[in-house]
Design an enzyme around this catalytic site. Sequence first.
Site, PDB file in Angstrom:
ATOM      1  N   GLY A 183       0.801  -1.214   0.000  1.00 11.32           N
ATOM      2  CA  GLY A 183       0.000   0.000   0.000  1.00 11.32           C
ATOM      3  C   GLY A 183       0.838   1.269   0.000  1.00 11.32           C
ATOM      4  N   SER A 234      -3.350  -3.506  -0.793  1.00  8.70           N
ATOM      5  CA  SER A 234      -2.210  -4.218  -0.213  1.00  8.70           C
ATOM      6  C   SER A 234      -2.663  -5.586   0.299  1.00  8.70           C
ATOM      7  CB  SER A 234      -1.639  -3.386   0.938  1.00  8.70           C
ATOM      8  OG  SER A 234      -0.598  -4.092   1.575  1.00  8.70           O
ATOM      9  N   HIS A 272      -1.584  -7.827   2.454  1.00 11.82           N
ATOM     10  CA  HIS A 272      -1.550  -8.300   3.847  1.00 11.82           C
ATOM     11  C   HIS A 272      -2.713  -7.775   4.687  1.00 11.82           C
ATOM     12  CE1 HIS A 272       0.148  -4.894   6.366  1.00 11.82           C
ATOM     13  NE2 HIS A 272       0.477  -4.450   5.168  1.00 11.82           N
ATOM     14  N   CYS A 282       2.900   6.822  22.133  1.00  7.13           N
ATOM     15  CA  CYS A 282       4.109   6.012  21.980  1.00  7.13           C
ATOM     16  C   CYS A 282       4.012   4.968  20.868  1.00  7.13           C
ATOM     17  CB  CYS A 282       4.443   5.320  23.294  1.00  7.13           C
ATOM     18  SG  CYS A 282       4.252   6.421  24.694  1.00  7.13           S
ATOM     19  N   GLN A 293      -7.872  -0.386   3.127  1.00 10.46           N
ATOM     20  CA  GLN A 293      -8.762  -0.928   4.162  1.00 10.46           C
ATOM     21  C   GLN A 293     -10.050  -1.506   3.593  1.00 10.46           C
ATOM     22  OE1 GLN A 293      -8.379  -1.479   7.441  1.00 10.46           O
ATOM     23  NE2 GLN A 293      -6.280  -0.727   7.401  1.00 10.46           N
ATOM     24  N   ASN A 304      -8.318   3.926   8.179  1.00 13.45           N
ATOM     25  CA  ASN A 304      -7.790   2.780   8.914  1.00 13.45           C
ATOM     26  C   ASN A 304      -7.901   2.913  10.428  1.00 13.45           C
ATOM     27  OD1 ASN A 304      -5.802   4.766   7.844  1.00 13.45           O
ATOM     28  ND2 ASN A 304      -4.460   3.811   9.345  1.00 13.45           N
ATOM     29  N   THR A 328      12.473  -7.589 -10.964  1.00 14.31           N
ATOM     30  CA  THR A 328      11.923  -8.937 -11.139  1.00 14.31           C
ATOM     31  C   THR A 328      10.684  -9.104 -10.275  1.00 14.31           C
ATOM     32  OG1 THR A 328      14.127  -9.757 -11.584  1.00 14.31           O
ATOM     33  CG2 THR A 328      12.474 -11.401 -10.952  1.00 14.31           C
TER      34      THR A 328
HETATM   35  C1  LIG Z   1      -1.758  -0.493   5.929  1.00 17.45           C
HETATM   36  C2  LIG Z   1      -2.169   0.713   5.161  1.00 17.45           C
HETATM   37  C3  LIG Z   1      -1.324   1.284   4.193  1.00 17.45           C
HETATM   38  C4  LIG Z   1       0.073   0.791   3.957  1.00 17.45           C
HETATM   39  O1  LIG Z   1       0.094  -0.450   3.335  1.00 17.45           O
HETATM   40  P1  LIG Z   1       1.440  -1.339   3.394  1.00 17.45           P
HETATM   41  O2  LIG Z   1       1.175  -2.467   2.474  1.00 17.45           O
HETATM   42  O3  LIG Z   1       1.567  -1.786   4.814  1.00 17.45           O
HETATM   43  O4  LIG Z   1       2.554  -0.459   2.945  1.00 17.45           O
HETATM   44  C5  LIG Z   1      -1.789   2.362   3.476  1.00 17.45           C
HETATM   45  N1  LIG Z   1      -3.029   2.856   3.676  1.00 17.45           N
HETATM   46  C6  LIG Z   1      -3.874   2.338   4.589  1.00 17.45           C
HETATM   47  C7  LIG Z   1      -5.229   2.918   4.754  1.00 17.45           C
HETATM   48  C8  LIG Z   1      -3.467   1.249   5.365  1.00 17.45           C
HETATM   49  O5  LIG Z   1      -4.303   0.759   6.270  1.00 17.45           O
END
Ligand SMILES: *Cc1c(COP(=O)(O)O)cnc(C)c1O
Length: 380
Positions: free
Chosen positions: A66, A194, A196, A319, A174, A146, A232
Amino acid sequence: MDHAATTALRPEVLDSMLPYFGSEFGNASSVYGWGRRARQALDSARDTVSGLLGASSDEIIFTSGGSEGANLAIKGVAWANQNRGKHIITSAIEHHAVLDSVLWLEKQGFEITILPVDAEGQVAPAQVAEALRPDTILVSIMHANNEVGTIQPISEIGAIVREHGAFFHTDAVQTAGVLGMSVQELNVDLLSLSAHKFYGPKGVGALYLRKGVRLNPLIHGGAQEKRRRAGTENVAGIVGLAKALELAQEEREEENARLIALRDRLIEGLMRIPSTKVNGSLVQRLPNNVNVCFEFIEGESMLLNLDLRGVAASSGSACTSGSLDPSHVLLAMGLTHEIAHGSLRLTLGRDNTEADVDYVLQEVPMIVERLRAMSPLYQG
Ligand SMILES: *Cc1c(COP(=O)(O)O)cnc(C)c1O
């Protein structure tokens, strides 16, 4: 309960990836069998992703996630279109991948407008319309936030931006696999996601780039991704992304209904705690997001206490983000520093059950009471 931070790889996704870590290790640019099979896997993943977005396959650029997607969308479009104007619009509640890209461009001579949000964290389409100028080249507004889960009126904003002739990017990290993802219905020119965040692997993402939108690459060095992103390809990661997105989209309606029930049970239970407030919209809200503020409490202490009880959560407090300021999102919504410091974000996911929710509802009130008893400000 921190699925907005990341999610566990689904076993089906891992299975789809394993061959490309093993015998099918070819470089997709090689002409022999191993290379051709890697190329086929990439092509097939690209078809899957473009199909799910209602795009064509040459409109998909695979990235490292992302953050890269947002950087490529914003810097790439800004650089390639600066002859048409140097004004960019975004909102105050964007992820730092967007905000910091835009602020970096400001240092390079671009002009930036950062739109405010209302108390629920929504961007008003009318404010976008008002901010557009003849030299506006790009608008970037996230699909859903998020931290507080507020869903933005992307389709409406997109129509306004298109009418004006600027390009429109949405950070859909999100919402991918959660909300409808048709780039035609959303009226977007660029969309980043993204893997993950939807039970795929870390370090891989995709950027939708509408045909005809000019974009400068961030990474030079090869013809991969039609010269828009050299290097790659991460074949296993890309295969996993496509599989994860496909599964999420297939199951999203059923899973959303389940999550909404859990979310609302959680919100309702937490609201029984005195001096507690929900952050964000109760209507335009991600199915999995709970965000509350407990007065007279430091979010950080709440997180440590929850961790001791086996609950993983997040806070807009100091923190955790490594800075002294509380969440820029909560501040933009008009919360005071003191209140924003007492925020707790719980984001539900596939592996959460009603029993998990009830466990949290049993633990949190006790922690709140204990922490408030130690606070010199609390008079409860
Ligand atoms: C997690 C997140 C990102 C960043 O994505 P990554 O794959 O961790 O770099 C960007 N935007 C939002 C809203 C996210 O929740």
